[in-house]
Design a protein around this motif. Structure first.
Motif, PDB file in Angstrom:
ATOM      1  N   ALA A 174      63.509  35.147  33.563  1.00 16.99           N
ATOM      2  CA  ALA A 174      63.002  32.988  34.634  1.00 16.99           C
ATOM      3  C   ALA A 174      64.884  32.625  34.487  1.00 16.99           C
ATOM      4  O   ALA A 174      64.972  32.240  33.376  1.00 16.99           O
ATOM      5  CB  ALA A 174      62.167  33.081  34.381  1.00 16.99           C
ATOM      6  N   ASP A 175      64.754  31.751  35.945  1.00 16.17           N
ATOM      7  CA  ASP A 175      65.699  30.241  36.130  1.00 16.17           C
ATOM      8  C   ASP A 175      65.506  29.452  36.438  1.00 16.17           C
ATOM      9  O   ASP A 175      64.450  29.572  37.541  1.00 16.17           O
ATOM     10  CB  ASP A 175      67.496  31.356  36.734  1.00 16.17           C
ATOM     11  CG  ASP A 175      67.101  32.189  35.695  1.00 16.17           C
ATOM     12  OD1 ASP A 175      69.044  32.058  35.428  1.00 16.17           O
ATOM     13  OD2 ASP A 175      67.140  33.692  36.375  1.00 16.17           O
ATOM     14  N   TRP A 176      65.615  28.542  35.958  1.00 14.62           N
ATOM     15  CA  TRP A 176      64.842  27.236  36.262  1.00 14.62           C
ATOM     16  C   TRP A 176      65.702  26.527  36.489  1.00 14.62           C
ATOM     17  O   TRP A 176      66.288  25.594  36.085  1.00 14.62           O
ATOM     18  CB  TRP A 176      64.129  26.474  35.666  1.00 14.62           C
ATOM     19  CG  TRP A 176      62.816  25.119  36.115  1.00 14.62           C
ATOM     20  CD1 TRP A 176      61.609  25.317  37.105  1.00 14.62           C
ATOM     21  CD2 TRP A 176      63.436  23.970  36.351  1.00 14.62           C
ATOM     22  NE1 TRP A 176      61.878  23.812  37.386  1.00 14.62           N
ATOM     23  CE2 TRP A 176      62.817  22.866  36.886  1.00 14.62           C
ATOM     24  CE3 TRP A 176      64.688  23.193  35.386  1.00 14.62           C
ATOM     25  CZ2 TRP A 176      62.379  21.937  37.375  1.00 14.62           C
ATOM     26  CZ3 TRP A 176      64.927  22.095  35.944  1.00 14.62           C
ATOM     27  CH2 TRP A 176      64.116  21.323  37.259  1.00 14.62           C
ATOM     28  N   GLU A 177      66.167  25.042  38.006  1.00 18.64           N
ATOM     29  CA  GLU A 177      66.943  24.908  38.014  1.00 18.64           C
ATOM     30  C   GLU A 177      66.845  23.737  39.104  1.00 18.64           C
ATOM     31  O   GLU A 177      66.290  23.940  40.390  1.00 18.64           O
ATOM     32  CB  GLU A 177      68.597  24.761  38.390  1.00 18.64           C
ATOM     33  CG  GLU A 177      69.500  24.675  38.147  1.00 18.64           C
ATOM     34  CD  GLU A 177      70.978  24.824  38.971  1.00 18.64           C
ATOM     35  OE1 GLU A 177      71.901  24.049  38.675  1.00 18.64           O
ATOM     36  OE2 GLU A 177      71.071  25.923  38.681  1.00 18.64           O
TER      37      GLU A 177
ATOM     38  N   VAL B  89      63.418  24.697  40.991  1.00 17.72           N
ATOM     39  CA  VAL B  89      62.535  25.240  41.666  1.00 17.72           C
ATOM     40  C   VAL B  89      62.749  26.924  40.666  1.00 17.72           C
ATOM     41  O   VAL B  89      63.963  26.924  39.842  1.00 17.72           O
ATOM     42  CB  VAL B  89      63.849  25.909  43.187  1.00 17.72           C
ATOM     43  CG1 VAL B  89      63.981  27.436  43.223  1.00 17.72           C
ATOM     44  CG2 VAL B  89      64.002  25.027  44.307  1.00 17.72           C
ATOM     45  N   LEU B  90      62.293  27.297  41.024  1.00 19.45           N
ATOM     46  CA  LEU B  90      61.731  28.661  39.113  1.00 19.45           C
ATOM     47  C   LEU B  90      62.279  29.701  40.061  1.00 19.45           C
ATOM     48  O   LEU B  90      61.572  29.712  41.113  1.00 19.45           O
ATOM     49  CB  LEU B  90      60.401  28.499  38.836  1.00 19.45           C
ATOM     50  CG  LEU B  90      60.188  29.928  38.439  1.00 19.45           C
ATOM     51  CD1 LEU B  90      60.842  29.589  36.869  1.00 19.45           C
ATOM     52  CD2 LEU B  90      58.758  29.937  37.461  1.00 19.45           C
ATOM     53  N   THR B  91      63.028  30.851  39.670  1.00 22.64           N
ATOM     54  CA  THR B  91      63.804  31.742  40.541  1.00 22.64           C
ATOM     55  C   THR B  91      63.299  32.759  39.627  1.00 22.64           C
ATOM     56  O   THR B  91      64.195  33.160  38.669  1.00 22.64           O
ATOM     57  CB  THR B  91      64.895  32.021  40.969  1.00 22.64           C
ATOM     58  OG1 THR B  91      65.389  30.601  41.288  1.00 22.64           O
ATOM     59  CG2 THR B  91      65.385  33.376  41.328  1.00 22.64           C
TER      60      THR B  91
ATOM     61  N   GLU C 205      65.478  36.286  42.702  1.00 25.89           N
ATOM     62  CA  GLU C 205      64.755  36.684  44.538  1.00 25.89           C
ATOM     63  C   GLU C 205      63.579  35.497  44.512  1.00 25.89           C
ATOM     64  O   GLU C 205      63.456  34.785  45.402  1.00 25.89           O
ATOM     65  CB  GLU C 205      64.865  37.741  45.201  1.00 25.89           C
ATOM     66  CG  GLU C 205      64.445  38.390  43.800  1.00 25.89           C
ATOM     67  CD  GLU C 205      64.426  40.486  44.893  1.00 25.89           C
ATOM     68  OE1 GLU C 205      63.032  41.014  44.467  1.00 25.89           O
ATOM     69  OE2 GLU C 205      65.414  40.292  45.457  1.00 25.89           O
ATOM     70  N   LYS C 206      62.964  35.469  43.943  1.00 25.13           N
ATOM     71  CA  LYS C 206      61.591  35.623  44.295  1.00 25.13           C
ATOM     72  C   LYS C 206      61.561  33.694  43.597  1.00 25.13           C
ATOM     73  O   LYS C 206      61.710  33.627  42.244  1.00 25.13           O
ATOM     74  CB  LYS C 206      60.007  36.009  43.495  1.00 25.13           C
ATOM     75  CG  LYS C 206      60.608  37.080  43.681  1.00 25.13           C
ATOM     76  CD  LYS C 206      59.062  38.372  42.866  1.00 25.13           C
ATOM     77  CE  LYS C 206      59.639  39.381  42.972  1.00 25.13           C
ATOM     78  NZ  LYS C 206      58.797  40.190  41.576  1.00 25.13           N
ATOM     79  N   GLN C 207      62.061  33.257  44.387  1.00 26.49           N
ATOM     80  CA  GLN C 207      61.301  31.473  44.932  1.00 26.49           C
ATOM     81  C   GLN C 207      60.190  30.479  44.601  1.00 26.49           C
ATOM     82  O   GLN C 207      59.486  30.923  45.554  1.00 26.49           O
ATOM     83  CB  GLN C 207      62.734  30.745  45.452  1.00 26.49           C
ATOM     84  CG  GLN C 207      63.686  31.693  44.881  1.00 26.49           C
ATOM     85  CD  GLN C 207      64.845  30.903  45.523  1.00 26.49           C
ATOM     86  OE1 GLN C 207      64.737  30.215  46.826  1.00 26.49           O
ATOM     87  NE2 GLN C 207      66.225  30.660  45.306  1.00 26.49           N
ATOM     88  N   PHE C 208      59.440  29.892  43.860  1.00 26.16           N
ATOM     89  CA  PHE C 208      58.715  29.006  43.691  1.00 26.16           C
ATOM     90  C   PHE C 208      59.193  27.609  43.190  1.00 26.16           C
ATOM     91  O   PHE C 208      60.319  27.066  42.624  1.00 26.16           O
ATOM     92  CB  PHE C 208      57.940  29.998  42.825  1.00 26.16           C
ATOM     93  CG  PHE C 208      57.459  30.750  43.039  1.00 26.16           C
ATOM     94  CD1 PHE C 208      56.672  30.956  43.297  1.00 26.16           C
ATOM     95  CD2 PHE C 208      57.849  31.933  41.676  1.00 26.16           C
ATOM     96  CE1 PHE C 208      55.789  32.949  43.497  1.00 26.16           C
ATOM     97  CE2 PHE C 208      57.905  33.104  42.218  1.00 26.16           C
ATOM     98  CZ  PHE C 208      56.301  33.298  42.860  1.00 26.16           C
ATOM     99  N   GLU C 209      58.250  27.065  44.981  1.00 27.82           N
ATOM    100  CA  GLU C 209      58.899  25.122  44.099  1.00 27.82           C
ATOM    101  C   GLU C 209      57.956  24.866  42.796  1.00 27.82           C
ATOM    102  O   GLU C 209      56.777  25.097  42.679  1.00 27.82           O
ATOM    103  CB  GLU C 209      57.973  23.768  44.586  1.00 27.82           C
ATOM    104  CG  GLU C 209      58.603  24.481  46.650  1.00 27.82           C
ATOM    105  CD  GLU C 209      59.931  23.673  46.393  1.00 27.82           C
ATOM    106  OE1 GLU C 209      60.139  23.290  45.342  1.00 27.82           O
ATOM    107  OE2 GLU C 209      61.005  24.302  47.242  1.00 27.82           O
TER     108      GLU C 209
END
Length: 319
Positions: free
Chosen positions: A10-13, A16-18, A22-26
């Motif tokens: 999980a990456d947040w910047e 946007v949470l990825t 590949e799966k991205q969420f606002e």
């Protein structure tokens, strides 16, 4: 917002949470609810960049069982965050750049961890904090650019032969080389160096480096199928090496570097182990790799009995 049931990274910047790359969420804000949900995943990696993450917000991750790589950069963490990481059994990489509230005073709680890399660039890390970091047994690399660490504070941890400070701005290349030299001096066993033996060993290594470079240049032209490839390498081993050949490694396994494994080797130091054994330390000019060659006296002559590279501490590798 419907998040998937499983995720490994999980990456947040920038809102946007990825997940899993590949799966991205606002996700405009990392709320306590979101953090609880993420901590429920069997994550191996979690990174947040540019969000004011607090120590309290990290609480759900305490004791996370699968986390290997964790990072909060440019957040609002303090030394109170370290107990959260202390119970992560698989944590190896901790990236905390840009958290000005971290000074390093609580780093000793990580002594039971397998932590290997710690980045504290642009934090409040000071000499006392660096000293605490050096007490983490398995820590091999620590980044400390733009901190309050002084050169005197750096030299004070030279008794830790495993740790390698990484600083491209904080200290000069010459200062870091002096630190490495002091580390080696402190790590040496109290055996007086036989200067004549060390010089003989350097001559043996120089000759070995030269012949290995010639062999690798030959291999670049001839290829692995050449009938002389193995015999020529075995002849070099017969001449210079006492180490017992190991399956998969030279000379039993053929491999070569087009640039030359020992093309730019520079002698740094020597360390006497016993009357008939010593280490010769070198550094490869192009890559900066540190090596140490174990030299052994065999029948009146010095032979190479193995080599180690400084990666996560000294690790054996092939000649």
């Amino acid at each position: 917002m419907e998040l998937p049931k499983r995720a490994r990274t999980a990456d947040w910047e920038s809102g946007v949470l990825t997940l899993d790359g590949e799966k991205q969420f606002e996700v405009p804000a990392l709320t306590a609810e979101i953090m609880e949900r993420l901590a429920g995943y069997a994550l191996v990696g979690f990174h947040v960049k540019g969000y004011p993450v607090t120590d309290e917000l990290l609480a759900p991750f305490a004791g996370h069982k699968s986390m290997v790589n964790f990072g909060v950069e440019d957040g609002a963490l303090t030394d109170a965050c370290f107990p959260v990481f202390s119970a992560m059994p698989k944590l190896r990489v901790l990236l905390l750049d840009g958290n000005a509230g971290i000074h390093g005073g609580d780093l000793p709680v990580l002594r039971g961890c397998k932590l290997d890399l710690l980045t504290l660039n642009r934090t409040g890390l000071d000499d006392a904090g660096l000293s605490q970091a050096a007490s983490i047994p398995k820590l091999s690399h620590i980044q400390l650019d733009h901190t309050a660490v002084t050169y005197e504070g750096l030299l004070a941890i030279a008794g830790n032969s495993r740790i390698e400070p990484v600083a491209h701005v904080q200290f000069t290349k010459e200062q870091l080389e002096h630190f490495s030299q002091l580390q080696r001096e402190k790590a040496k066993k109290p055996v007086l160096l036989d200067e004549q033996a060390a010089e003989e060993c350097r001559k043996v290594l120089s000759a070995f480096f030269g012949e290995m470079t010639e062999w690798e240049q030959y291999m670049e032209q001839a290829g692995f199928e050449d009938a002389e490839a193995t015999p020529r390498l075995l002849a070099i081993w017969e001449k210079y090496v006492s180490e017992k050949p190991r399956p998969g490694y030279r000379p039993l396994g053929l491999s070569y570097s087009p640039q030359g494994t020992y093309q730019g080797e520079q002698f740094l130091d020597a360390e006497q182990i016993t009357k008939n054994k010593l280490y010769i330390y070198t550094r490869e000019n192009a890559t900066g790799f540190d090596r140490r060659f174990l030299m052994k006296r065999v029948g009146g002559n010095w032979r190479i009995d193995g080599v180690q590279e400084r990666l996560n501490g000294w690790q054996r590798t092939e000649l």
